[in-house]
Design a protein around this motif. Structure first.
Motif, PDB file in Angstrom:
ATOM      1  N   UNK A   1       0.796  -1.226   0.000  1.00  0.00           N
ATOM      2  CA  UNK A   1       0.000   0.000   0.000  1.00  0.00           C
ATOM      3  C   UNK A   1       0.832   1.282   0.000  1.00  0.00           C
ATOM      4  N   UNK A   2       2.148   1.166   0.037  1.00  0.00           N
ATOM      5  CA  UNK A   2       3.022   2.315   0.220  1.00  0.00           C
ATOM      6  C   UNK A   2       2.924   3.401  -0.834  1.00  0.00           C
ATOM      7  N   UNK A   3       2.485   3.085  -2.022  1.00  0.00           N
ATOM      8  CA  UNK A   3       2.386   4.110  -3.059  1.00  0.00           C
ATOM      9  C   UNK A   3       1.162   5.002  -2.892  1.00  0.00           C
ATOM     10  N   UNK A   4       0.234   4.644  -2.003  1.00  0.00           N
ATOM     11  CA  UNK A   4      -0.925   5.493  -1.748  1.00  0.00           C
ATOM     12  C   UNK A   4      -0.476   6.689  -0.911  1.00  0.00           C
ATOM     13  N   UNK A   5      -0.879   7.907  -1.263  1.00  0.00           N
ATOM     14  CA  UNK A   5      -0.411   9.084  -0.522  1.00  0.00           C
ATOM     15  C   UNK A   5      -0.799   9.095   0.956  1.00  0.00           C
ATOM     16  N   UNK A   6      -1.844   8.390   1.349  1.00  0.00           N
ATOM     17  CA  UNK A   6      -2.228   8.338   2.764  1.00  0.00           C
ATOM     18  C   UNK A   6      -1.332   7.418   3.589  1.00  0.00           C
ATOM     19  N   UNK A   7      -0.650   6.475   2.948  1.00  0.00           N
ATOM     20  CA  UNK A   7       0.088   5.468   3.708  1.00  0.00           C
ATOM     21  C   UNK A   7       1.141   6.089   4.617  1.00  0.00           C
ATOM     22  N   UNK A   8       1.876   7.063   4.123  1.00  0.00           N
ATOM     23  CA  UNK A   8       2.934   7.698   4.926  1.00  0.00           C
ATOM     24  C   UNK A   8       2.368   8.464   6.114  1.00  0.00           C
ATOM     25  N   UNK A   9       1.084   8.759   6.097  1.00  0.00           N
ATOM     26  CA  UNK A   9       0.445   9.532   7.169  1.00  0.00           C
ATOM     27  C   UNK A   9      -0.155   8.650   8.266  1.00  0.00           C
ATOM     28  N   UNK A  10      -0.080   7.342   8.114  1.00  0.00           N
ATOM     29  CA  UNK A  10      -0.725   6.442   9.082  1.00  0.00           C
ATOM     30  C   UNK A  10      -0.047   6.539  10.443  1.00  0.00           C
TER      31      UNK A  10
END
Length: 118
Positions: free
Chosen positions: A61-70
């Protein structure tokens, strides 16, 4: 949808644990429409649950822009549709996960690209 067979038939199941390199675990990310269904991953039963967030899910899922915000401390986990609290230090097996189990996670405050799920 039910199926009515015209005559008896017997065949071995093809999705038994022995036919995979490791037990399959289905993992889905709630409220993120970019991913239409859980992913199926062959993961060894002794994998620490905490490794999912650190080593497994970034590749999925890392390419989704929300992933880094989890904020992984606030993630809500579900097992078979029910709220569930896994122990990150224990293995998948010790957390009660087996072949073809389904888990999902919800990330409060993150609801898809630009809030597309809200």
């Amino acid at each position: 949808m039910s199926v009515t067979a015209l005559k008896p038939y017997h065949f071995p199941a093809k999705d038994v644990r022995e036919n995979f390199p490791a037990p399959l675990l289905y993992i889905g990310w709630e409220d993120h429409l970019l991913f239409c269904a859980p992913v199926a991953l062959p993961l060894p039963a002794d994998t620490p649950f905490g490794a999912l967030a650190q080593a497994v899910l970034p590749g999925i899922y890392g390419y989704h822009p929300d992933f880094a915000k989890i904020d992984w401390g606030c993630v809500e986990w579900f097992k078979s549709g029910q709220p569930w609290t896994p122990d990150p230090a224990k293995s998948l097996q010790d957390n009660g996960l087996g072949h073809k189990d389904v888990i999902r996670f919800r990330t409060p405050g993150l609801t898809g690209i630009g809030g597309s799920f809200s």
